[in-house]
Structure formats: C-alpha cells, structure tokens
Scaffold this motif. Structure first.
Motif, PDB file in Angstrom:
ATOM      1  N   ALA A   1     -91.893  35.305 -15.335  1.00 51.03           N
ATOM      2  CA  ALA A   1     -91.175  36.576 -15.371  1.00 51.03           C
ATOM      3  C   ALA A   1     -91.127  37.202 -13.988  1.00 51.03           C
ATOM      4  O   ALA A   1     -92.137  37.265 -13.280  1.00 51.03           O
ATOM      5  N   GLY A   2     -89.943  37.652 -13.602  1.00 53.31           N
ATOM      6  CA  GLY A   2     -89.766  38.283 -12.306  1.00 53.31           C
ATOM      7  C   GLY A   2     -89.509  37.317 -11.183  1.00 53.31           C
ATOM      8  O   GLY A   2     -89.121  37.723 -10.080  1.00 53.31           O
ATOM      9  N   VAL A   3     -89.730  36.026 -11.440  1.00 48.77           N
ATOM     10  CA  VAL A   3     -89.495  35.001 -10.413  1.00 48.77           C
ATOM     11  C   VAL A   3     -88.248  34.209 -10.766  1.00 48.77           C
ATOM     12  O   VAL A   3     -87.190  34.386 -10.162  1.00 48.77           O
ATOM     13  N   ASP A   4     -88.359  33.321 -11.773  1.00 47.90           N
ATOM     14  CA  ASP A   4     -87.187  32.543 -12.193  1.00 47.90           C
ATOM     15  C   ASP A   4     -86.759  32.873 -13.622  1.00 47.90           C
ATOM     16  O   ASP A   4     -85.898  32.206 -14.188  1.00 47.90           O
ATOM     17  N   ALA A   5     -87.364  33.897 -14.202  1.00 49.99           N
ATOM     18  CA  ALA A   5     -86.959  34.410 -15.508  1.00 49.99           C
ATOM     19  C   ALA A   5     -86.974  35.933 -15.433  1.00 49.99           C
ATOM     20  O   ALA A   5     -87.816  36.509 -14.738  1.00 49.99           O
TER      21      ALA A   5
END
Length: 239
Positions: A3-7
């Motif tokens: 979450a917050g990176v690639d999602a």
C-alpha cells in the motif's frame, strides 16, 4: 503489493517511496533509498542517504520523516479592543507528553489539503472560529520541527470585528465529521502574551504569532491602541 508503493493506500496514493529520490540541490547529500514505513493517513518514511562532512569524508545515514503535508495558521486580532481570537481543542500528542489535560489554546490552523496557503487559512479560520476573514497579511513561513516532520507552516494575520450586540464568537466550532470539538476564546492581547510566559499558552505557532504581534505587528509600539475594556480570562473561557 505494498500500500502506498505499488498499490493504492486508503487515500488512493501510490509511489510514496519515490519522494526525495530525485533531490539534487545539495551536492553533499546523495539519497540511496526511501522506504515507506506507514501510510495510514499521513506518511512515515525512512530515508537512507550518504552525507559528505566538512572534512570531506562520507558517511551513510538514515532518518525517519513524517509527512503530513504543509499547513497554515492565522492570528485574528481586534486592534481597537486590544483582543485576539484563539481556539481551544484537545491534542492527544501533548496530553501523552505531559500536558495536564491536552486542551491547548491556539491560533486557528489547518492543513493546505491542495489549496493555496491563503485560501486554506481562510477556510480553516471560518471553520474553527465562525469568522469570515477579509484582507490577510502574510507574516512568515516556518519549518516547525525540521528534525523529523516535513511540514512547512505558513503564518498569517488578519483583523476581526466585534459582533454588535452579540457574543464575540460562537461557543464552539470545527467540523464535527472530522472529530473537531473546538471552543472559541477571545482574550485581551496583553493577557494572551503573558500566558506564553507562564506556559498557559504552550503551542509554538501561537507563541510565534503573539510575539510577532508584539514586536512588529498590530500591537507593537506605536501601532493600534489597546482598549482597557478587553475581556478577562474568566470571561474569555465562557465565550
């Protein structure tokens, strides 16, 4: 997927690990890695970087930074009556770090949330005090806790007027849907300034604006007079 990176996180953000990787303004700092530690609402990052010291040697360092966005604050003042309009609200971080009840007296403030600083502080002042702000004066911009928090706070000041025949302000304000429960407090400026010395006002942004008002602002020597009939602290607490 992170979450917050690639999602997307719960605010729909991705790529939060890229922040700061492209900085080139200081040749003595080379960012090596940025790790997102938390992004529940604001963002906690751990940044690893190489730092060149004054004697020329390089060291590998890491720091955690808390990114809550930038904000704005405003001192509302009445130069004729010699008063300022503040807010009182509960602040959990102050409470868990020794403040007796966590209820801090503060100037109206809030995050920019994508708005320009002046537009944001007009919005926050109206939400927190019930006042519509007219012409504002930009005072300065300050990094409030540069060792760990990225926030830059934009400081403003503006006059307000007494309400003819009525209370100076609503008894409470704030956005209930955001959990805000704010009491509006009108104080004599001299009393508010004295409270910064005793610790009764312990909020940094409020202290900065009150001291500015005394040194260079509306209550500095030779500026607008203060009225002798300004409300006392006990009266202010009931406003």
């Amino acid at each position: 997927m992170t979450a917050g990176v690639d999602a997307p996180d719960r605010r729909g953000r991705t790529g939060l690990h890229l922040h700061g990787r492209d900085l080139t303004g200081n040749p003595d700092v080379r960012v090596r890695d940025v790790e997102v530690l938390a992004c529940d609402w604001y963002v906690l990052r751990k940044t690893t970087f190489d730092f060149r010291h004054r004697d020329g040697h390089w060291s590998r360092e890491s720091r955690e930074t808390y990114d809550r966005g930038d904000g704005a604050t405003i001192l509302l003042y009445d130069p004729e009556r010699g008063t300022v309009l503040l807010t009182r609200q509960f602040r959990l971080p102050a409470y868990v770090n020794g403040h007796p009840d966590g209820l801090l007296l503060e100037t109206a403030a809030g995050l920019l949330d994508g708005d320009a600083p002046e537009a944001a502080i007009r919005r926050e002042a109206e939400e927190e005090t019930g006042r519509t702000v007219g012409a504002v004066q930009h005072v300065f911009d300050v990094f409030m806790s540069p060792g760990s928090v990225t926030e830059r706070l934009h400081f403003y000041a503006a006059p307000y007027s007494a309400v003819p025949g009525g209370d100076p302000s609503p008894a409470s304000a704030g956005v209930a849907a955001e959990g805000e429960d704010i009491t509006v407090v009108e104080l004599a400026f001299a009393e508010a300034l004295a409270m910064t010395r005793t610790g009764a006002i312990a909020d940094a942004k409020t202290i900065l604006l009150l001291q500015w008002a005394a040194l260079d602002g509306p209550f500095s020597p030779g500026s607008a007079p203060s009225a002798p009939s300004a409300p006392s602290a006990s009266e202010a607490g009931r406003s």
